[in-house]
Every structure is written in C-alpha cells, then in structure tokens.
Design an enzyme around this catalytic site. Structure first.
Site, PDB file in Angstrom:
ATOM      1  N   ARG A  14      -0.227  -8.457  -9.653  1.00 15.45           N
ATOM      2  CA  ARG A  14      -1.062  -7.273  -9.364  1.00 15.45           C
ATOM      3  C   ARG A  14      -1.988  -7.521  -8.188  1.00 15.45           C
ATOM      4  NH1 ARG A  14      -3.564  -6.917 -14.569  1.00 15.45           N
ATOM      5  NH2 ARG A  14      -5.199  -5.658 -13.671  1.00 15.45           N
ATOM      6  N   ARG A  71      -2.450   4.211  -3.909  1.00 14.36           N
ATOM      7  CA  ARG A  71      -2.253   2.778  -3.716  1.00 14.36           C
ATOM      8  C   ARG A  71      -1.271   2.498  -2.583  1.00 14.36           C
ATOM      9  NH1 ARG A  71      -3.796   1.477  -9.291  1.00 14.36           N
ATOM     10  NH2 ARG A  71      -3.787  -0.753  -9.639  1.00 14.36           N
ATOM     11  N   ARG A 101      -5.265  -6.791 -22.364  1.00  8.57           N
ATOM     12  CA  ARG A 101      -4.297  -5.938 -21.678  1.00  8.57           C
ATOM     13  C   ARG A 101      -3.044  -6.736 -21.386  1.00  8.57           C
ATOM     14  NH1 ARG A 101      -6.803  -2.559 -16.736  1.00  8.57           N
ATOM     15  NH2 ARG A 101      -4.821  -3.181 -15.845  1.00  8.57           N
ATOM     16  N   LYS A 141     -13.878  -0.590 -10.709  1.00 10.49           N
ATOM     17  CA  LYS A 141     -13.625   0.848 -10.549  1.00 10.49           C
ATOM     18  C   LYS A 141     -13.842   1.589 -11.865  1.00 10.49           C
ATOM     19  CE  LYS A 141      -9.356   0.523  -8.973  1.00 10.49           C
ATOM     20  NZ  LYS A 141      -9.072  -0.926  -8.882  1.00 10.49           N
ATOM     21  N   ARG A 166     -12.137 -10.924 -18.400  1.00  6.26           N
ATOM     22  CA  ARG A 166     -11.759  -9.690 -19.090  1.00  6.26           C
ATOM     23  C   ARG A 166     -10.600  -9.942 -20.057  1.00  6.26           C
ATOM     24  NH1 ARG A 166     -10.180  -4.645 -15.335  1.00  6.26           N
ATOM     25  NH2 ARG A 166      -8.069  -5.404 -15.358  1.00  6.26           N
TER      26      ARG A 166
HETATM   27  P1  ADP Z   1      -5.700  -2.606 -12.009  1.00  7.47           P
HETATM   28  O1  ADP Z   1      -6.595  -3.141 -13.074  1.00  7.47           O
HETATM   29  O2  ADP Z   1      -4.694  -3.602 -11.523  1.00  7.47           O
HETATM   30  O3  ADP Z   1      -6.440  -1.877 -10.928  1.00  7.47           O
HETATM   31  P2  ADP Z   1      -4.646  -0.100 -13.125  1.00  7.47           P
HETATM   32  O4  ADP Z   1      -5.176   0.023 -14.484  1.00  7.47           O
HETATM   33  O5  ADP Z   1      -5.191   0.810 -12.089  1.00  7.47           O
HETATM   34  O6  ADP Z   1      -4.714  -1.615 -12.699  1.00  7.47           O
HETATM   35  O7  ADP Z   1      -3.038   0.087 -13.125  1.00  7.47           O
HETATM   36  C1  ADP Z   1      -2.223  -0.672 -13.987  1.00  7.47           C
HETATM   37  C2  ADP Z   1      -0.765  -0.615 -13.512  1.00  7.47           C
HETATM   38  O8  ADP Z   1      -0.325   0.757 -13.462  1.00  7.47           O
HETATM   39  C3  ADP Z   1      -0.508  -1.152 -12.097  1.00  7.47           C
HETATM   40  O9  ADP Z   1      -0.346  -2.550 -12.096  1.00  7.47           O
HETATM   41  C4  ADP Z   1       0.774  -0.388 -11.732  1.00  7.47           C
HETATM   42  O10 ADP Z   1       1.914  -0.948 -12.352  1.00  7.47           O
HETATM   43  C5  ADP Z   1       0.537   0.976 -12.338  1.00  7.47           C
HETATM   44  N1  ADP Z   1      -0.138   1.904 -11.393  1.00  7.47           N
HETATM   45  C6  ADP Z   1      -1.375   2.451 -11.557  1.00  7.47           C
HETATM   46  N2  ADP Z   1      -1.688   3.256 -10.531  1.00  7.47           N
HETATM   47  C7  ADP Z   1      -0.629   3.218  -9.683  1.00  7.47           C
HETATM   48  C8  ADP Z   1      -0.343   3.816  -8.423  1.00  7.47           C
HETATM   49  N3  ADP Z   1      -1.216   4.643  -7.829  1.00  7.47           N
HETATM   50  N4  ADP Z   1       0.846   3.532  -7.834  1.00  7.47           N
HETATM   51  C9  ADP Z   1       1.736   2.729  -8.408  1.00  7.47           C
HETATM   52  N5  ADP Z   1       1.530   2.111  -9.584  1.00  7.47           N
HETATM   53  C10 ADP Z   1       0.363   2.340 -10.229  1.00  7.47           C
END
Ligand code: ADP
Length: 188
Positions: free
Chosen positions: A145, A89, A134, A14, A128
């Site tokens: 996750r 989400r 991270r 993404k 990654r």
């Molecule tokens: P990923 O690489 O898992 O897609 P993101 O960078 O989008 O992760 O998000 C990292 C963290 O931020 C998630 O694991 C969650 O804890 C929080 N987070 C991000 N977006 C949301 C959302 N829309 N709803 C709830 N938690 C979120």
C-alpha cells in the site's frame, strides 16, 4: 459549502481529520476505502470482485472505483459539500472527479495534502495494527500500500499543483494543531 479532497499516504491521518471536519462543516464524507470495506464485509458482488485486490494492498482498477464513486455521488444529490477521502488516487480518477463535479455545476474547491514522511507513516501503521486489526495492515500488504502510494498516487499531486489547486498542510504533530491548520485553509 465547498468540496474538499483530503490527500495523503496511508496512515497520514485522513480518517481522523475527516471526522473532525465533518463535525465542524457538515460535509458528506466519501471514503472509497470505507466503501470498499463495506462491500467486502457484506459480500456484495462488488465486494467479491475487489476483496483479493484490496487484501493484497494494490489499488482497485479505476473503472470499478470511479463507477462506485459516481453511484455514491448520485445517492447524495442534495449534499452541500463533499469530503473525498482516499479518492482520487490516480490521475484518471482526478479527471473523472472534475467531470462529475462539473456535470453538477460544482467543482473541487480545495485539495489539501497531509504531508507525512514515509518513515512516519510506517511507524503509525505499525501502531495501528495492534489496535484496529485491519486485514490489509499486515506487514507485506502494508508495504504494498505504501509503495502504491509513493509510486502511483503521488502523481495526483502535480496534477492539482499545476492547476494551483493544491495546499500542503504539515501532517506531523498534535491532531488539533493539524486540524486548525486545515480549517485555516477552508475558512480563508
Ligand atoms: P489507506 O489506509 O491505505 O489509505 P484506504 O482505507 O483508503 O487505505 O483504502 C484501502 C484499500 O481500498 C486500498 O489499499 C485499495 O485497495 C482500495 N482503494 C481505496 N480507495 C481507492 C481508490 N481511490 N482507488 C483504488 N483503490 C482504492
């Protein structure tokens, strides 16, 4: 300009595709993951509230996430189009997003899901981890996750599908090929 939700599991690409889409179409990028990371890095009151949750790999509660998103929308009243990355989400988040768009006399015009298998995302994130460092990419948190995605977030797909708003793009292969396939959907 239209509004787009880019959907997919962690590691689906993404972020990579968002960068290319922003360059080509000039979307205002709203990544809730990036926003939460900014808050935790800068130790803001919101950052303090979500730090532990994020580090565990769990989803931040809807109430907090939706409020942060609304604030971000309000900061960009003149945006011609938004690209939502990592949001919604959950179904309540998707419903809130529709309401916010409607209140601005707009809508979510495209929902594109990057289709990548669980096996593939595990391989990608393991790679990654060696380059990005991270905090939430450690194995146990990563498992959390991925589980959050495949048990909770996945339910957002039928929400959009039942309204005939969902387009699935195959997310494995060349970055540029995937990008072209997304552009074809947007340019139709
Ligand atoms: P990923 O690489 O898992 O897609 P993101 O960078 O989008 O992760 O998000 C990292 C963290 O931020 C998630 O694991 C969650 O804890 C929080 N987070 C991000 N977006 C949301 C959302 N829309 N709803 C709830 N938690 C979120």
């Amino acid at each position: 300009m239209k509004n787009l939700v880019l959907f997919g599991p962690p590691g689906a690409g993404k972020g990579t595709q968002s960068e290319k889409l922003i360059q080509k179409y000039g979307f205002v990028h709203i990544s809730t993951g990036d926003l939460f990371r900014w808050h935790t890095k800068n130790d803001t009151p919101l950052g303090k509230r979500v730090k532990e949750i994020m580090n565990s790999g769990a989803l931040v509660p809807d109430e907090i996430t939706i409020a942060m998103l609304k604030e971000e929308l309000d900061k960009n009243p003149n945006a011609k189009g938004f690209l939502f990355d990592g949001f919604p989400r959950t179904v309540p988040q998707a419903e809130a997003l529709d309401q916010f768009m409607k209140a601005n006399h707009s809508a979510i015009h495209f929902v594109i899901a990057l289709d990548v298998s669980e096996e593939e995302v595990r391989v990608r994130i393991a790679k990654r981890r060696t380059t990005e460092n991270r905090a939430d990419d450690e194995e146990e948190k990563l498992n959390k996750r991925i589980t959050e995605y495949f048990t909770k977030t996945i339910h957002v797909l039928p929400f959009y599908e039942s309204q005939k708003r969902l387009v699935t793009v195959h997310g494995i292969g060349e970055v540029n090929t995937i990008f072209e396939n997304i552009c074809k959907v947007l340019d139709k």
